[in-house]
Scaffold this motif. Sequence first.
Motif, mmCIF file in Angstrom:
data_model
loop_
_atom_site.group_PDB
_atom_site.id
_atom_site.type_symbol
_atom_site.label_atom_id
_atom_site.label_comp_id
_atom_site.label_asym_id
_atom_site.label_seq_id
_atom_site.Cartn_x
_atom_site.Cartn_y
_atom_site.Cartn_z
ATOM 1 N N ARG A 122 0.835 -1.204 0.000
ATOM 2 C CA ARG A 122 0.000 0.000 0.000
ATOM 3 C C ARG A 122 0.868 1.252 0.000
ATOM 4 N NH1 ARG A 122 -1.590 3.691 3.715
ATOM 5 N NH2 ARG A 122 -3.583 4.746 3.307
ATOM 6 N N LYS A 123 1.924 1.256 0.813
ATOM 7 C CA LYS A 123 2.816 2.414 0.860
ATOM 8 C C LYS A 123 3.486 2.645 -0.484
ATOM 9 C CE LYS A 123 5.026 3.810 4.457
ATOM 10 N NZ LYS A 123 5.931 3.989 5.629
ATOM 11 N N LEU A 124 3.865 1.566 -1.162
ATOM 12 C CA LEU A 124 4.476 1.696 -2.485
ATOM 13 C C LEU A 124 3.505 2.354 -3.459
ATOM 14 C CD1 LEU A 124 6.852 0.999 -4.432
ATOM 15 C CD2 LEU A 124 5.639 -1.148 -4.908
ATOM 16 N N ILE A 125 2.265 1.900 -3.473
ATOM 17 C CA ILE A 125 1.274 2.460 -4.391
ATOM 18 C C ILE A 125 1.055 3.933 -4.111
ATOM 19 C CG2 ILE A 125 -1.184 2.419 -4.993
ATOM 20 C CD1 ILE A 125 -1.018 -0.675 -4.652
ATOM 21 N N HIS A 126 0.821 4.298 -2.868
ATOM 22 C CA HIS A 126 0.592 5.702 -2.535
ATOM 23 C C HIS A 126 1.834 6.541 -2.824
ATOM 24 C CE1 HIS A 126 -3.369 5.838 -0.355
ATOM 25 N NE2 HIS A 126 -3.181 4.524 -0.398
ATOM 26 N N GLY A 127 3.005 5.968 -2.548
ATOM 27 C CA GLY A 127 4.232 6.706 -2.803
ATOM 28 C C GLY A 127 4.456 6.986 -4.272
ATOM 29 N N LEU A 128 4.202 5.995 -5.122
ATOM 30 C CA LEU A 128 4.385 6.186 -6.560
ATOM 31 C C LEU A 128 3.358 7.166 -7.116
ATOM 32 C CD1 LEU A 128 5.123 2.510 -7.642
ATOM 33 C CD2 LEU A 128 6.763 4.398 -7.549
ATOM 34 N N VAL A 129 2.122 7.089 -6.624
ATOM 35 C CA VAL A 129 1.101 8.047 -7.071
ATOM 36 C C VAL A 129 1.559 9.471 -6.802
ATOM 37 C CG1 VAL A 129 -1.217 8.935 -6.549
ATOM 38 C CG2 VAL A 129 -0.874 6.484 -6.917
ATOM 39 N N GLY A 130 2.220 9.693 -5.663
ATOM 40 C CA GLY A 130 2.662 11.030 -5.310
ATOM 41 C C GLY A 130 3.949 11.464 -5.978
ATOM 42 N N LYS A 131 4.783 10.504 -6.411
ATOM 43 C CA LYS A 131 6.090 10.843 -7.002
ATOM 44 C C LYS A 131 5.994 11.267 -8.453
ATOM 45 C CE LYS A 131 9.687 8.190 -6.193
ATOM 46 N NZ LYS A 131 10.620 9.010 -5.384
ATOM 47 N N GLY A 132 5.038 10.720 -9.155
ATOM 48 C CA GLY A 132 4.907 10.983 -10.581
ATOM 49 C C GLY A 132 3.516 10.595 -11.020
ATOM 50 N N LYS A 133 3.417 9.698 -12.007
ATOM 51 C CA LYS A 133 2.099 9.253 -12.463
ATOM 52 C C LYS A 133 2.105 7.750 -12.664
ATOM 53 C CE LYS A 133 -1.655 10.021 -15.723
ATOM 54 N NZ LYS A 133 -2.145 10.775 -16.893
ATOM 55 N N VAL A 134 1.216 7.069 -11.959
ATOM 56 C CA VAL A 134 0.998 5.651 -12.198
ATOM 57 C C VAL A 134 0.098 5.532 -13.425
ATOM 58 C CG1 VAL A 134 0.026 3.505 -11.300
ATOM 59 C CG2 VAL A 134 1.290 5.045 -9.766
ATOM 60 N N VAL A 135 0.589 4.892 -14.470
ATOM 61 C CA VAL A 135 -0.148 4.825 -15.732
ATOM 62 C C VAL A 135 -0.871 3.496 -15.918
ATOM 63 C CG1 VAL A 135 1.365 6.484 -16.863
ATOM 64 C CG2 VAL A 135 1.929 4.048 -16.973
ATOM 65 N N GLY A 136 -0.745 2.592 -14.957
ATOM 66 C CA GLY A 136 -1.442 1.326 -15.035
ATOM 67 C C GLY A 136 -0.934 0.374 -13.978
ATOM 68 N N MET A 137 -1.718 -0.672 -13.722
ATOM 69 C CA MET A 137 -1.319 -1.674 -12.746
ATOM 70 C C MET A 137 -1.967 -3.008 -13.100
ATOM 71 S SD MET A 137 -1.548 -1.603 -8.552
ATOM 72 C CE MET A 137 -3.298 -1.947 -8.328
ATOM 73 N N ASP A 138 -1.235 -4.085 -12.882
ATOM 74 C CA ASP A 138 -1.845 -5.400 -12.970
ATOM 75 C C ASP A 138 -1.596 -6.181 -11.692
ATOM 76 O OD1 ASP A 138 0.600 -7.118 -13.244
ATOM 77 O OD2 ASP A 138 0.773 -6.235 -15.235
ATOM 78 N N ILE A 139 -2.517 -7.104 -11.402
ATOM 79 C CA ILE A 139 -2.380 -8.055 -10.296
ATOM 80 C C ILE A 139 -2.633 -9.435 -10.874
ATOM 81 C CG2 ILE A 139 -3.294 -8.834 -8.092
ATOM 82 C CD1 ILE A 139 -3.906 -6.012 -7.361
ATOM 83 N N VAL A 140 -1.672 -10.354 -10.674
ATOM 84 C CA VAL A 140 -1.709 -11.636 -11.359
ATOM 85 C C VAL A 140 -1.443 -12.800 -10.399
ATOM 86 C CG1 VAL A 140 -0.883 -10.537 -13.484
ATOM 87 C CG2 VAL A 140 0.763 -11.611 -11.951
ATOM 88 N N GLU A 141 -1.776 -14.004 -10.873
ATOM 89 C CA GLU A 141 -1.383 -15.297 -10.300
ATOM 90 C C GLU A 141 -2.054 -15.651 -8.979
ATOM 91 O OE1 GLU A 141 2.477 -16.789 -10.886
ATOM 92 O OE2 GLU A 141 2.605 -15.976 -12.912
ATOM 93 N N ILE A 142 -3.282 -15.187 -8.795
ATOM 94 C CA ILE A 142 -4.110 -15.678 -7.687
ATOM 95 C C ILE A 142 -4.801 -16.953 -8.132
ATOM 96 C CG2 ILE A 142 -6.202 -15.200 -6.345
ATOM 97 C CD1 ILE A 142 -5.357 -12.272 -6.259
ATOM 98 N N GLN A 143 -4.839 -17.950 -7.251
ATOM 99 C CA GLN A 143 -5.530 -19.211 -7.515
ATOM 100 C C GLN A 143 -6.752 -19.298 -6.594
ATOM 101 O OE1 GLN A 143 -2.751 -22.502 -7.280
ATOM 102 N NE2 GLN A 143 -1.798 -21.915 -9.202
ATOM 103 N N PRO A 144 -7.944 -18.975 -7.091
ATOM 104 C CA PRO A 144 -9.122 -18.865 -6.228
ATOM 105 C C PRO A 144 -9.466 -20.138 -5.451
ATOM 106 C CG PRO A 144 -9.538 -17.819 -8.336
ATOM 107 C CD PRO A 144 -8.223 -18.534 -8.470
ATOM 108 N N GLU A 145 -9.157 -21.306 -6.003
ATOM 109 C CA GLU A 145 -9.522 -22.536 -5.284
ATOM 110 C C GLU A 145 -8.765 -22.676 -3.962
ATOM 111 O OE1 GLU A 145 -6.452 -25.553 -7.649
ATOM 112 O OE2 GLU A 145 -8.608 -25.775 -7.902
ATOM 113 N N LYS A 146 -7.679 -21.934 -3.804
ATOM 114 C CA LYS A 146 -6.897 -21.966 -2.562
ATOM 115 C C LYS A 146 -7.210 -20.785 -1.649
ATOM 116 C CE LYS A 146 -2.951 -24.135 -4.893
ATOM 117 N NZ LYS A 146 -1.522 -23.983 -5.276
ATOM 118 N N ASP A 147 -8.174 -19.961 -2.032
ATOM 119 C CA ASP A 147 -8.367 -18.679 -1.364
ATOM 120 C C ASP A 147 -9.390 -18.783 -0.239
ATOM 121 O OD1 ASP A 147 -7.804 -16.060 -0.880
ATOM 122 O OD2 ASP A 147 -9.060 -15.259 -2.488
#
Length: 321
Positions: free
Chosen positions: A266-291
């Motif tokens: 979370r700190k990384l995301i907020h920090g990057l938003v404030g440092k410049g411009k976040v132009v996109g993000m992906d979140i990958v490799e979650i396996q729902p059957e184990k969640d």
Amino acid sequence: MSKPLTQAPKTSHKSLLFSEVDLDLDNFRADIAVLGMPYGAAYTPGDYNNDQTNAPTAIRQASDRVIRSPERYDYDIGGPLLQGRTDIRFVDCGDVPADLNDPRAHYARAEEATRKILKGGAMPIILGGDHGITNPILKAYDDQGPLTIVHIDAHLDWRDEVNGVTDGLSSPMRRASELPYVKDMYQIGMRASGSARPEDVEAAAAWGSKVYTAYELHDRGMDAILDEIPDGGNYYITIDADGLDPTCMPAVAGPAPGGVTFLQARKLIHGLVGKGKVVGMDIVEIQPEKDFNKHSCMNAGRLILNLIGASIRAGYFDKNR
């Protein structure tokens, strides 16, 4: 009439975080856009339809665990999801489908869909799928550079090929390094062992990737790493779920102790938003059957919520900016 690039999400929650569904990418205008990319580039026949392909649906399904309703105050972002802004258009563009008659077509469709999202003025948020999906997404950013890639992962992802496949889940950072508009790369959370050989580690270092092990992160803190990322950049954030510690992201193929904590991410995301411009993000490799109890999908959604709220507060979508 051309065939639509995406299809509607298959979930009782029709969209992520109660956003508007918009599949008309030919006439697209938005500020924030979700795109599901369930399928990567398989190394074996069994990989074509592994459980990670169910993750975009599962993350959407956890929407009411992430935020009960968009108008409620959220302490992570200092207000409601869209910060009370009625002028912000937040949409879900559905999922890029596979084509059994053309196993590589979904990569081309994902790239084209991302281009249209960017052309329509929106910040893409991509739900994988395995980490191979980052390859076609980044190709759509060829007029958005120079890019700085910020990568959370347990693994280096610098393999040149696996079973002859050069754009699968073990290769996205090497392929990103070959894009002329990718300027810098910061890789955070490395630990344990993955598919990388010593020569892959050497290749990353020779290119200039800055690699931070999870242990260095814990010793120095995320603020110290943020200080080393130059201000004013265009940052693309790619988060492999196994980069986070299994206590907050257990539903992965290769859990390893000692990972990035939710608070650090979370700190990384907020920090990057404030440092410049976040132009996109992906979140990958979650396996729902184990969640268990939707824990991983909920935390993925919370990271997305933090990006949305922080970017609105930073003025990313102010029309006169």
